[in-house]
Scaffold this motif. Structure first.
Motif, PDB file in Angstrom:
ATOM      1  N   TYR A  76       0.578  -1.572  -0.210  1.00  0.00           N
ATOM      2  CA  TYR A  76      -0.095  -0.192   0.264  1.00  0.00           C
ATOM      3  C   TYR A  76       0.595   0.993   0.256  1.00  0.00           C
ATOM      4  N   ASP A  77       1.894   1.169   0.475  1.00  0.00           N
ATOM      5  CA  ASP A  77       2.789   2.684   0.715  1.00  0.00           C
ATOM      6  C   ASP A  77       3.874   2.622  -0.150  1.00  0.00           C
ATOM      7  N   ASN A  78       4.229   1.551  -1.495  1.00  0.00           N
ATOM      8  CA  ASN A  78       4.708   1.638  -1.963  1.00  0.00           C
ATOM      9  C   ASN A  78       4.299   1.942  -3.551  1.00  0.00           C
ATOM     10  N   TYR A  79       2.955   1.520  -3.307  1.00  0.00           N
ATOM     11  CA  TYR A  79       1.785   1.998  -4.454  1.00  0.00           C
ATOM     12  C   TYR A  79       1.218   3.109  -3.952  1.00  0.00           C
ATOM     13  N   MET A  80       1.265   4.554  -3.088  1.00  0.00           N
ATOM     14  CA  MET A  80       0.925   5.867  -2.633  1.00  0.00           C
ATOM     15  C   MET A  80       1.787   6.363  -2.800  1.00  0.00           C
ATOM     16  N   GLN A  81       3.008   5.928  -3.172  1.00  0.00           N
ATOM     17  CA  GLN A  81       4.537   7.052  -3.173  1.00  0.00           C
ATOM     18  C   GLN A  81       4.620   7.012  -4.159  1.00  0.00           C
ATOM     19  N   HIS A  82       4.465   5.680  -5.117  1.00  0.00           N
ATOM     20  CA  HIS A  82       5.239   5.585  -7.053  1.00  0.00           C
ATOM     21  C   HIS A  82       4.025   5.424  -7.942  1.00  0.00           C
ATOM     22  N   ALA A  83       2.888   5.261  -7.360  1.00  0.00           N
ATOM     23  CA  ALA A  83       1.995   4.780  -8.455  1.00  0.00           C
ATOM     24  C   ALA A  83       0.488   5.854  -8.424  1.00  0.00           C
ATOM     25  N   PHE A  84       0.238   6.039  -7.244  1.00  0.00           N
ATOM     26  CA  PHE A  84      -1.571   6.858  -7.303  1.00  0.00           C
ATOM     27  C   PHE A  84      -0.937   8.332  -7.805  1.00  0.00           C
ATOM     28  N   ALA A  86      -3.098   6.002 -10.474  1.00  0.00           N
ATOM     29  CA  ALA A  86      -2.944   5.197 -11.727  1.00  0.00           C
ATOM     30  C   ALA A  86      -3.668   3.847 -10.337  1.00  0.00           C
ATOM     31  N   ASP A  87      -3.935   3.022 -11.837  1.00  0.00           N
ATOM     32  CA  ASP A  87      -4.645   1.714 -10.930  1.00  0.00           C
ATOM     33  C   ASP A  87      -3.973   0.960 -10.016  1.00  0.00           C
ATOM     34  N   GLU A  88      -2.967   0.493 -10.593  1.00  0.00           N
ATOM     35  CA  GLU A  88      -1.505  -0.257  -9.657  1.00  0.00           C
ATOM     36  C   GLU A  88       0.190   0.243 -10.078  1.00  0.00           C
ATOM     37  N   LEU A  89       0.593  -0.304  -8.757  1.00  0.00           N
ATOM     38  CA  LEU A  89       2.324  -0.124  -9.001  1.00  0.00           C
ATOM     39  C   LEU A  89       2.928  -1.012 -10.043  1.00  0.00           C
ATOM     40  N   ASP A  90       3.197  -0.552 -10.925  1.00  0.00           N
ATOM     41  CA  ASP A  90       4.423  -1.365 -12.089  1.00  0.00           C
ATOM     42  C   ASP A  90       5.223  -1.512 -11.109  1.00  0.00           C
ATOM     43  N   CYS A  94       8.464   1.032 -11.207  1.00  0.00           N
ATOM     44  CA  CYS A  94       8.141   1.319  -9.932  1.00  0.00           C
ATOM     45  C   CYS A  94       7.524   2.311 -10.095  1.00  0.00           C
ATOM     46  N   THR A  95       6.964   2.514 -11.521  1.00  0.00           N
ATOM     47  CA  THR A  95       5.628   3.575 -11.611  1.00  0.00           C
ATOM     48  C   THR A  95       4.315   2.999 -11.497  1.00  0.00           C
ATOM     49  N   GLY A  96       3.211   4.133 -11.918  1.00  0.00           N
ATOM     50  CA  GLY A  96       2.231   4.051 -11.886  1.00  0.00           C
ATOM     51  C   GLY A  96       1.930   2.951 -13.087  1.00  0.00           C
ATOM     52  N   ARG A  97       0.677   2.447 -13.469  1.00  0.00           N
ATOM     53  CA  ARG A  97       0.107   1.534 -14.586  1.00  0.00           C
ATOM     54  C   ARG A  97      -2.004   1.642 -14.855  1.00  0.00           C
ATOM     55  N   GLY A  98      -1.771   1.989 -15.915  1.00  0.00           N
ATOM     56  CA  GLY A  98      -3.271   1.729 -15.764  1.00  0.00           C
ATOM     57  C   GLY A  98      -3.828   1.657 -17.002  1.00  0.00           C
ATOM     58  N   ALA A  99      -4.951   1.824 -17.925  1.00  0.00           N
ATOM     59  CA  ALA A  99      -5.294   1.188 -19.112  1.00  0.00           C
ATOM     60  C   ALA A  99      -4.588   1.549 -19.938  1.00  0.00           C
ATOM     61  N   ASP A 100      -3.971   0.538 -20.625  1.00  0.00           N
ATOM     62  CA  ASP A 100      -2.986   0.429 -22.367  1.00  0.00           C
ATOM     63  C   ASP A 100      -4.055   1.019 -23.110  1.00  0.00           C
ATOM     64  N   LYS A 101      -3.411   2.273 -23.397  1.00  0.00           N
ATOM     65  CA  LYS A 101      -4.313   2.898 -24.622  1.00  0.00           C
ATOM     66  C   LYS A 101      -3.987   2.551 -25.756  1.00  0.00           C
ATOM     67  N   GLU A 102      -2.433   2.269 -26.152  1.00  0.00           N
ATOM     68  CA  GLU A 102      -2.000   1.660 -27.114  1.00  0.00           C
ATOM     69  C   GLU A 102      -2.560   0.762 -28.322  1.00  0.00           C
ATOM     70  N   TYR A 116      -9.154   4.110 -12.850  1.00  0.00           N
ATOM     71  CA  TYR A 116     -10.049   4.505 -11.677  1.00  0.00           C
ATOM     72  C   TYR A 116      -9.316   4.061 -10.328  1.00  0.00           C
ATOM     73  N   SER A 117      -8.255   4.714  -9.875  1.00  0.00           N
ATOM     74  CA  SER A 117      -7.106   4.578  -8.852  1.00  0.00           C
ATOM     75  C   SER A 117      -7.876   2.842  -8.133  1.00  0.00           C
ATOM     76  N   LEU A 118      -7.514   1.877  -8.956  1.00  0.00           N
ATOM     77  CA  LEU A 118      -7.840   0.411  -8.740  1.00  0.00           C
ATOM     78  C   LEU A 118      -7.269  -0.127  -7.337  1.00  0.00           C
ATOM     79  N   THR A 119      -6.432  -0.209  -7.659  1.00  0.00           N
ATOM     80  CA  THR A 119      -5.208  -0.522  -5.695  1.00  0.00           C
ATOM     81  C   THR A 119      -5.714   0.133  -4.456  1.00  0.00           C
ATOM     82  N   LEU A 120      -5.907   1.608  -4.776  1.00  0.00           N
ATOM     83  CA  LEU A 120      -6.821   2.298  -3.141  1.00  0.00           C
ATOM     84  C   LEU A 120      -8.476   1.768  -3.175  1.00  0.00           C
ATOM     85  N   ILE A 121      -9.053   1.673  -4.454  1.00  0.00           N
ATOM     86  CA  ILE A 121     -10.388   1.674  -3.646  1.00  0.00           C
ATOM     87  C   ILE A 121     -10.269  -0.004  -3.102  1.00  0.00           C
TER      88      ILE A 121
END
Length: 331
Positions: A76-84, A86-90, A94-102, A116-121
């Motif tokens: 949780y702490d690493n997600y909030m520090q490095h990814a929020f 975004a949906d989840e931590l890569d 060590c970055t946030g990751r969301g939907a693959d738009k490409e 939609y900030s999946l990990t936080l929910i």
């Protein structure tokens, strides 16, 4: 003598039934283990057994519980520090990751991640379980500020239901439960999580359109509804497990439309069980236009163990919730 095709099929059916029974047993064991970790103070009457099992001391239980708490905070702490937000931590970059738009066809990512900030929910109820009321309230405020479902993302209905809709509903119930010993209700909370759940539920409800069987389509675009050239099949878990979250949402909103749609899907799956054994032997269903009873596809076309265990787990959970809990409607 060489065995006939019929004999071979009978053996396959027997092995398949054994597999399902084993899977159900593992599900029960998992529930018992989780119960022991979460509620170690509950005393269970000893039962005679021929199995020799080393008892777990109170100190060991507390140690395991603390280990679980530390594991949660590490993620949780690493997600909030490095990814929020975004949906989840890569974890590799060590970055946030969301939907693959490409690559819209990257369903391994896009089925789950919808921006939609999946990990936080998903972390909301765990924050309450570990007793961190202040962070629970702060996380709710962050969800209310950042989460918006009006996005041009196509997600899997099953994943969005159990992880996002379920996360919002459970956190709302915790925040508004007057019987909890610690106040979890954020200041100025006015059922915002329930409003978000209603918004998402209405978007997911569109998956039940254009299907004569009542089974939902497996994917939905959060902004535009049913995608063009939608995948015409769904699995048992995707079709028959939505009744828990949709049922809770209906009862909290006092609106039967969500639960009715999910119940109809469960009934369709139930009607598809084997007339010889009474077991569910279909793991994937086709939603071909004009079909009244969906036709089964070949076994193994989806992960059989996961789809049946999910279906069983959610039906049991729905029964427990509706039989032991009085629905709480918004104040």
């Amino acid at each position: 003598m060489k065995p006939s095709v019929q004999d071979s099929r009978s053996k396959v059916r027997r092995y398949y039934c054994i597999l399902l029974a084993t899977m159900s047993l593992l599900q029960v064991v998992l529930v018992l283990v989780l119960q022991a970790l979460i509620w170690p103070e509950v005393e269970v009457a000893p039962r005679e057994s021929t199995l020799e099992m080393a008892p777990i001391s109170r100190a060991e239980v507390l140690q395991l519980r603390e280990s679980a708490r530390q594991m949660f905070y590490f993620g949780y702490d690493n997600y909030m520090q490095h990814a929020f937000p975004a949906d989840e931590l890569d974890p590799i970059h060590c970055t946030g990751r969301g939907a693959d738009k490409e690559n819209a066809d990257n369903i391994n990512i896009n089925d789950v991640l919808g921006d939609y900030s999946l990990t936080l929910i998903e972390s909301l109820d765990m924050l309450a379980i570990v007793g961190n009321a202040s962070e629970f309230k702060r996380a709710i405020d962050l969800v209310v500020q950042h989460v918006d479902f009006n996005r041009n993302n196509t997600v899997q209905v099953f994943e969005a239901t159990i992880r996002v809709l379920g996360g919002l509903l459970s956190a709302h119930l915790l925040a508004t439960d007057p019987e909890l010993s610690e106040d979890l209700r954020p200041e100025n909370y006015d059922n915002q999580l329930l409003h978000l759940a209603s918004d998402l539920g209405s978007r997911l409800l569109l998956a039940f359109e254009n299907t004569t069987s009542g089974l939902p389509h497996p994917r939905i675009n959060l902004k535009h509804g049913l995608p063009e050239n939608a995948y015409p099949n769904t699995c048992t878990a995707g079709a028959g497990t939505l009744v828990l979250e949709f049922g809770v949402l209906s009862r909290l909103l006092d609106d039967p439309v969500y639960e009715s749609a999910a119940r109809r899907a469960v009934e369709t799956v139930w009607k598809g069980r084997s007339h010889r054994t009474g077991l569910l032997v279909k793991c994937e269903w086709t939603l071909a236009p004009g079909s009244i009873m969906p036709a089964p596809l070949a076994l193994g076309s989806t992960p059989t163990m996961s789809t049946y265990s999910s279906h069983t787990f959610f039906l049991v959970s729905k029964r427990i919730w509706t039989s032991s809990t009085k629905p709480t409607r918004p104040s």
